[in-house]
Design a protein around this motif. Structure first.
Motif, PDB file in Angstrom:
ATOM      1  N   PRO A  25       0.835  -1.215   0.000  1.00 21.11           N
ATOM      2  CA  PRO A  25       0.000   0.000   0.000  1.00 21.11           C
ATOM      3  C   PRO A  25       0.861   1.253   0.000  1.00 21.11           C
ATOM      4  O   PRO A  25       1.947   1.281   0.567  1.00 21.11           O
ATOM      5  N   GLY A  26       0.371   2.292  -0.653  1.00 16.46           N
ATOM      6  CA  GLY A  26       1.100   3.555  -0.726  1.00 16.46           C
ATOM      7  C   GLY A  26       1.968   3.628  -1.974  1.00 16.46           C
ATOM      8  O   GLY A  26       2.099   2.670  -2.730  1.00 16.46           O
ATOM      9  N   VAL A  27       2.559   4.794  -2.186  1.00 14.10           N
ATOM     10  CA  VAL A  27       3.439   5.024  -3.335  1.00 14.10           C
ATOM     11  C   VAL A  27       4.768   5.513  -2.801  1.00 14.10           C
ATOM     12  O   VAL A  27       4.817   6.455  -2.020  1.00 14.10           O
ATOM     13  N   ASN A  28       5.860   4.872  -3.234  1.00 10.84           N
ATOM     14  CA  ASN A  28       7.180   5.329  -2.815  1.00 10.84           C
ATOM     15  C   ASN A  28       7.800   6.219  -3.889  1.00 10.84           C
ATOM     16  O   ASN A  28       7.260   6.348  -4.995  1.00 10.84           O
ATOM     17  N   GLY A  29       8.915   6.842  -3.562  1.00 19.76           N
ATOM     18  CA  GLY A  29       9.561   7.790  -4.464  1.00 19.76           C
ATOM     19  C   GLY A  29       9.959   7.204  -5.807  1.00 19.76           C
ATOM     20  O   GLY A  29       9.647   7.778  -6.859  1.00 19.76           O
ATOM     21  N   PRO A  30      10.664   6.055  -5.851  1.00 16.39           N
ATOM     22  CA  PRO A  30      11.036   5.492  -7.147  1.00 16.39           C
ATOM     23  C   PRO A  30       9.831   5.107  -8.016  1.00 16.39           C
ATOM     24  O   PRO A  30       9.873   5.254  -9.237  1.00 16.39           O
ATOM     25  N   THR A  31       8.759   4.633  -7.393  1.00 11.12           N
ATOM     26  CA  THR A  31       7.558   4.300  -8.166  1.00 11.12           C
ATOM     27  C   THR A  31       6.940   5.556  -8.763  1.00 11.12           C
ATOM     28  O   THR A  31       6.513   5.558  -9.923  1.00 11.12           O
ATOM     29  N   TRP A  32       6.899   6.645  -7.996  1.00  9.76           N
ATOM     30  CA  TRP A  32       6.348   7.896  -8.495  1.00  9.76           C
ATOM     31  C   TRP A  32       7.214   8.444  -9.625  1.00  9.76           C
ATOM     32  O   TRP A  32       6.699   8.948 -10.620  1.00  9.76           O
ATOM     33  N   ASN A  33       8.536   8.324  -9.513  1.00 11.05           N
ATOM     34  CA  ASN A  33       9.424   8.773 -10.588  1.00 11.05           C
ATOM     35  C   ASN A  33       9.197   7.953 -11.854  1.00 11.05           C
ATOM     36  O   ASN A  33       9.214   8.493 -12.967  1.00 11.05           O
ATOM     37  N   THR A  34       8.974   6.654 -11.701  1.00  8.90           N
ATOM     38  CA  THR A  34       8.688   5.797 -12.858  1.00  8.90           C
ATOM     39  C   THR A  34       7.363   6.192 -13.501  1.00  8.90           C
ATOM     40  O   THR A  34       7.257   6.255 -14.738  1.00  8.90           O
ATOM     41  N   LEU A  35       6.349   6.473 -12.679  1.00 12.66           N
ATOM     42  CA  LEU A  35       5.055   6.917 -13.219  1.00 12.66           C
ATOM     43  C   LEU A  35       5.185   8.242 -13.960  1.00 12.66           C
ATOM     44  O   LEU A  35       4.596   8.424 -15.038  1.00 12.66           O
ATOM     45  N   LYS A  36       5.946   9.172 -13.390  1.00 10.51           N
ATOM     46  CA  LYS A  36       6.130  10.471 -14.058  1.00 10.51           C
ATOM     47  C   LYS A  36       6.833  10.301 -15.396  1.00 10.51           C
ATOM     48  O   LYS A  36       6.431  10.925 -16.385  1.00 10.51           O
ATOM     49  N   SER A  37       7.847   9.454 -15.449  1.00 13.84           N
ATOM     50  CA  SER A  37       8.539   9.251 -16.725  1.00 13.84           C
ATOM     51  C   SER A  37       7.628   8.570 -17.746  1.00 13.84           C
ATOM     52  O   SER A  37       7.678   8.873 -18.942  1.00 13.84           O
ATOM     53  N   ALA A  38       6.770   7.652 -17.285  1.00 13.87           N
ATOM     54  CA  ALA A  38       5.812   7.010 -18.197  1.00 13.87           C
ATOM     55  C   ALA A  38       4.815   8.034 -18.734  1.00 13.87           C
ATOM     56  O   ALA A  38       4.463   8.008 -19.924  1.00 13.87           O
ATOM     57  N   PHE A  39       4.361   8.957 -17.869  1.00 15.03           N
ATOM     58  CA  PHE A  39       3.450  10.003 -18.330  1.00 15.03           C
ATOM     59  C   PHE A  39       4.132  10.954 -19.305  1.00 15.03           C
ATOM     60  O   PHE A  39       3.507  11.416 -20.263  1.00 15.03           O
ATOM     61  N   VAL A  40       5.395  11.251 -19.087  1.00 14.15           N
ATOM     62  CA  VAL A  40       6.126  12.123 -20.022  1.00 14.15           C
ATOM     63  C   VAL A  40       6.233  11.453 -21.385  1.00 14.15           C
ATOM     64  O   VAL A  40       5.995  12.085 -22.423  1.00 14.15           O
ATOM     65  N   MET A  41       6.572  10.161 -21.400  1.00  6.81           N
ATOM     66  CA  MET A  41       6.661   9.451 -22.682  1.00  6.81           C
ATOM     67  C   MET A  41       5.304   9.357 -23.363  1.00  6.81           C
ATOM     68  O   MET A  41       5.204   9.525 -24.589  1.00  6.81           O
ATOM     69  N   LEU A  42       4.248   9.118 -22.585  1.00  3.33           N
ATOM     70  CA  LEU A  42       2.900   9.090 -23.155  1.00  3.33           C
ATOM     71  C   LEU A  42       2.527  10.452 -23.722  1.00  3.33           C
ATOM     72  O   LEU A  42       1.967  10.557 -24.819  1.00  3.33           O
ATOM     73  N   GLY A  43       2.847  11.509 -22.977  1.00  3.35           N
ATOM     74  CA  GLY A  43       2.555  12.857 -23.451  1.00  3.35           C
ATOM     75  C   GLY A  43       3.287  13.194 -24.733  1.00  3.35           C
ATOM     76  O   GLY A  43       2.708  13.792 -25.651  1.00  3.35           O
ATOM     77  N   LEU A  44       4.558  12.808 -24.811  1.00  5.90           N
ATOM     78  CA  LEU A  44       5.318  13.068 -26.042  1.00  5.90           C
ATOM     79  C   LEU A  44       4.726  12.331 -27.236  1.00  5.90           C
ATOM     80  O   LEU A  44       4.599  12.901 -28.325  1.00  5.90           O
ATOM     81  N   SER A  45       4.347  11.074 -27.033  1.00  7.09           N
ATOM     82  CA  SER A  45       3.765  10.330 -28.148  1.00  7.09           C
ATOM     83  C   SER A  45       2.409  10.911 -28.557  1.00  7.09           C
ATOM     84  O   SER A  45       2.082  10.970 -29.752  1.00  7.09           O
ATOM     85  N   LEU A  46       1.623  11.386 -27.583  1.00  7.81           N
ATOM     86  CA  LEU A  46       0.336  11.995 -27.932  1.00  7.81           C
ATOM     87  C   LEU A  46       0.520  13.334 -28.633  1.00  7.81           C
ATOM     88  O   LEU A  46      -0.265  13.673 -29.528  1.00  7.81           O
ATOM     89  N   VAL A  47       1.540  14.088 -28.258  1.00 11.01           N
ATOM     90  CA  VAL A  47       1.809  15.354 -28.949  1.00 11.01           C
ATOM     91  C   VAL A  47       2.222  15.087 -30.397  1.00 11.01           C
ATOM     92  O   VAL A  47       1.778  15.793 -31.319  1.00 11.01           O
ATOM     93  N   VAL A  48       3.039  14.062 -30.615  1.00 10.13           N
ATOM     94  CA  VAL A  48       3.414  13.705 -31.984  1.00 10.13           C
ATOM     95  C   VAL A  48       2.180  13.264 -32.771  1.00 10.13           C
ATOM     96  O   VAL A  48       1.987  13.654 -33.936  1.00 10.13           O
ATOM     97  N   MET A  49       1.320  12.451 -32.129  1.00 11.79           N
ATOM     98  CA  MET A  49       0.090  12.026 -32.801  1.00 11.79           C
ATOM     99  C   MET A  49      -0.814  13.208 -33.118  1.00 11.79           C
ATOM    100  O   MET A  49      -1.436  13.261 -34.192  1.00 11.79           O
ATOM    101  N   LEU A  50      -0.877  14.177 -32.195  1.00  8.49           N
ATOM    102  CA  LEU A  50      -1.696  15.358 -32.431  1.00  8.49           C
ATOM    103  C   LEU A  50      -1.147  16.176 -33.590  1.00  8.49           C
ATOM    104  O   LEU A  50      -1.917  16.650 -34.442  1.00  8.49           O
ATOM    105  N   ALA A  51       0.166  16.321 -33.653  1.00  5.24           N
ATOM    106  CA  ALA A  51       0.776  17.052 -34.765  1.00  5.24           C
ATOM    107  C   ALA A  51       0.509  16.349 -36.093  1.00  5.24           C
ATOM    108  O   ALA A  51       0.201  17.009 -37.102  1.00  5.24           O
ATOM    109  N   LEU A  52       0.615  15.032 -36.092  1.00 11.07           N
ATOM    110  CA  LEU A  52       0.332  14.290 -37.324  1.00 11.07           C
ATOM    111  C   LEU A  52      -1.138  14.373 -37.715  1.00 11.07           C
ATOM    112  O   LEU A  52      -1.470  14.470 -38.905  1.00 11.07           O
ATOM    113  N   SER A  53      -2.029  14.348 -36.739  1.00 10.35           N
ATOM    114  CA  SER A  53      -3.452  14.437 -37.070  1.00 10.35           C
ATOM    115  C   SER A  53      -3.815  15.833 -37.571  1.00 10.35           C
ATOM    116  O   SER A  53      -4.685  15.969 -38.434  1.00 10.35           O
ATOM    117  N   ILE A  54      -3.167  16.864 -37.039  1.00 11.09           N
ATOM    118  CA  ILE A  54      -3.424  18.223 -37.536  1.00 11.09           C
ATOM    119  C   ILE A  54      -2.917  18.364 -38.960  1.00 11.09           C
ATOM    120  O   ILE A  54      -3.579  18.981 -39.806  1.00 11.09           O
TER     121      ILE A  54
END
Length: 113
Positions: A25-54
């Motif tokens: 139970p709970g979230v530790n620091g390394p897990t939160w850092n991993t989640l943040k990096s996963a969100f950054v990679m997801l955000g970058l891929s969605l921005v690329v997809m948005l640019a391609l769709s535009i």
């Protein structure tokens, strides 16, 4: 490495901390850092997809990808807010919850006997 006889905890690797964070139970620091990096990679891929769709001029595709970007941003902001309210848990506490290391109470009981 730290000596366990002096009461100091051994250093836990980041991969072990993430695995412990997934099970305890709970979230530790390394897990939160991993989640943040996963969100950054997801955000970058969605921005690329948005640019391609535009660039393709397909309005339904732009709307769909924009909705995915909004969902991702909202989820990240809600997770950040929630962890700001609750705080992070130490890896040592999570390991004690899973009985991977002795609890402080069991150490006291062993010394008393």
């Amino acid at each position: 490495m730290a000596d366990t006889q002096t009461g100091r905890e051994e250093k836990v690797s980041a991969a072990t901390a993430v695995l412990v964070g997934a099970l305890a139970p709970g979230v530790n620091g390394p897990t939160w850092n991993t989640l943040k990096s996963a969100f950054v990679m997801l955000g970058l891929s969605l921005v690329v997809m948005l640019a391609l769709s535009i660039s393709s001029s397909d309005s339904s595709l732009v709307l769909h990808v924009s909705f995915l970007v909004i969902i991702t941003l909202t989820l990240f902001l809600l997770l950040t807010w929630f962890l700001g309210q609750t705080g992070l848990v130490s890896v040592e506490n999570q390991m004690q919850d899973l009985n991977l290391v002795p609890n402080d109470a069991s150490k006291i009981n062993e010394k008393g006997e």
